[in-house]
Design an enzyme around this catalytic site. Structure first.
Site, mmCIF file in Angstrom:
data_model
loop_
_atom_site.group_PDB
_atom_site.id
_atom_site.type_symbol
_atom_site.label_atom_id
_atom_site.label_comp_id
_atom_site.label_asym_id
_atom_site.label_seq_id
_atom_site.Cartn_x
_atom_site.Cartn_y
_atom_site.Cartn_z
ATOM 1 N N GLU A 66 12.349 -9.196 2.716
ATOM 2 C CA GLU A 66 11.509 -8.047 3.083
ATOM 3 C C GLU A 66 12.349 -6.781 2.971
ATOM 4 O O GLU A 66 13.449 -6.723 3.532
ATOM 5 C CB GLU A 66 11.008 -8.221 4.529
ATOM 6 N N HIS A 86 12.425 -2.351 3.047
ATOM 7 C CA HIS A 86 11.776 -1.077 3.372
ATOM 8 C C HIS A 86 12.696 0.047 2.933
ATOM 9 O O HIS A 86 13.916 -0.014 3.161
ATOM 10 C CB HIS A 86 11.521 -0.950 4.877
ATOM 11 N N PRO A 94 0.795 -1.225 0.000
ATOM 12 C CA PRO A 94 0.000 0.000 0.000
ATOM 13 C C PRO A 94 0.833 1.283 0.000
ATOM 14 O O PRO A 94 1.840 1.384 0.715
ATOM 15 C CB PRO A 94 -0.804 -0.085 1.302
ATOM 16 N N ASN A 95 0.400 2.224 -0.792
ATOM 17 C CA ASN A 95 0.948 3.589 -0.879
ATOM 18 C C ASN A 95 2.286 3.678 -1.607
ATOM 19 O O ASN A 95 2.776 4.774 -1.862
ATOM 20 C CB ASN A 95 1.077 4.235 0.517
ATOM 21 N N TYR A 120 11.002 8.916 2.218
ATOM 22 C CA TYR A 120 11.058 7.807 1.254
ATOM 23 C C TYR A 120 11.881 8.113 -0.001
ATOM 24 O O TYR A 120 12.041 7.242 -0.852
ATOM 25 C CB TYR A 120 9.635 7.392 0.865
ATOM 26 N N ASN A 155 8.108 -5.292 -0.402
ATOM 27 C CA ASN A 155 7.979 -4.159 0.505
ATOM 28 C C ASN A 155 6.512 -4.149 0.908
ATOM 29 O O ASN A 155 5.658 -3.734 0.119
ATOM 30 C CB ASN A 155 8.368 -2.837 -0.154
ATOM 31 N N ARG A 183 12.169 4.578 13.497
ATOM 32 C CA ARG A 183 11.007 5.457 13.302
ATOM 33 C C ARG A 183 10.037 5.335 14.481
ATOM 34 O O ARG A 183 10.436 4.964 15.573
ATOM 35 C CB ARG A 183 10.356 5.117 11.955
ATOM 36 N N ALA A 186 2.916 -0.551 5.267
ATOM 37 C CA ALA A 186 2.450 -0.639 6.661
ATOM 38 C C ALA A 186 1.919 -2.020 7.018
ATOM 39 O O ALA A 186 1.893 -2.391 8.203
ATOM 40 C CB ALA A 186 1.383 0.419 6.904
ATOM 41 N N ARG A 193 5.475 10.994 -2.361
ATOM 42 C CA ARG A 193 4.972 10.894 -0.998
ATOM 43 C C ARG A 193 6.122 11.071 0.014
ATOM 44 O O ARG A 193 7.130 10.375 -0.066
ATOM 45 C CB ARG A 193 4.374 9.496 -0.866
#
Ligand code: DQA
Length: 148
Positions: free
Chosen positions: A98, A100, A10-11, A23, A74, A107, A77, A18
Site C-alpha cells: 500500500e 500513499h 480515486p482522484n 501531493y 494507492n 494529516r 481515500a 491536484r
C-alpha cells in the site's frame, strides 16, 4: 515475464495538478513512466490501472489474482474506509504494497487510519512520487526473495 499490478484509486489521475503542496508536481503519467522503466530494468512487466470507481479496482484485483505476482496500490481515500477493497485484498493470495504520496499519519484524523493496513504486506507513505518507486522496489523484492 513476471508481472506486477499497479492500482491507482480515486482522484489520482489528477496527481501533479491536484493540491500540489500535498501531493507534489509530478503527474501520474510521469510516475507511470518511471515505474515502467524501473520494472523493465528488473525484468518485470507492469499492468497499470487508474480508476475513480471502487468496483473497477476490486474487479482488477480479482482478474489479476492468478496472472500477477504482486500488487502495488494507492487506494486514495478508499484506503480509509473501503471494507470492500479490504476484503478483495484479503481474498487474493498475493503480496500487496500500500502506498500513499502524502504521510497519511501526519494529516487529518480521518486519514490517519487505513482499513487495509492489516491485510497488506506493508505500507509506504509520505515520500511523494518516491512512495511508488519504493513500493515497486518492495514488491519486486517480495517476488524475487519471498519473506520467510
Ligand atoms: C492519498 C492519501 C489519501 O488520504 C487521499 O484521499 C488521496 C491520496 C496519497 O497518496 O497521499 O487521494 O492516498
Amino acid at each position: 515475464m513476471p508481472t506486477i499490478l499497479v492500482l491507482h484509486g480515486p482522484n489520482l489521475n489528477l496527481t501533479g495538478e491536484r493540491e500540489p503542496a500535498v501531493y507534489g508536481h509530478v503527474t501520474l503519467e510521469e510516475i507511470n513512466a518511471q515505474l515502467r522503466a524501473q520494472a523493465r530494468e528488473a525484468g518485470f512487466e507492469l499492468e497499470i490501472v487508474q480508476s475513480n470507481h471502487e468496483g473497477v479496482l476490486i474487479d482488477s484485483l480479482h482478474q489479476a489474482r492468478r496472472r500477477v505476482q504482486a500488487v502495488v496500490i494507492n487506494p486514495g481515500a478508499l484506503g480509509h474506509y473501503s471494507f470492500a477493497l479490504r476484503d478483495a485484498i484479503a481474498a487474493i493470495s498475493l503480496p500487496v504494497v500500500e502506498v500513499h504520496l502524502s504521510n497519511i499519519y501526519a494529516r487529518e484524523p480521518f486519514r490517519r487510519q487505513s482499513v487495509l493496513a492489516d491485510v497488506v504486506t506493508g505500507q509506504i507513505t509520505g515520500f511523494g512520487a518516491h512512495s511508488y518507486y519504493l513500493g515497486l522496489a518492495a514488491a519486486i523484492a517480495l517476488c524475487t526473495a519471498p519473506q520467510k
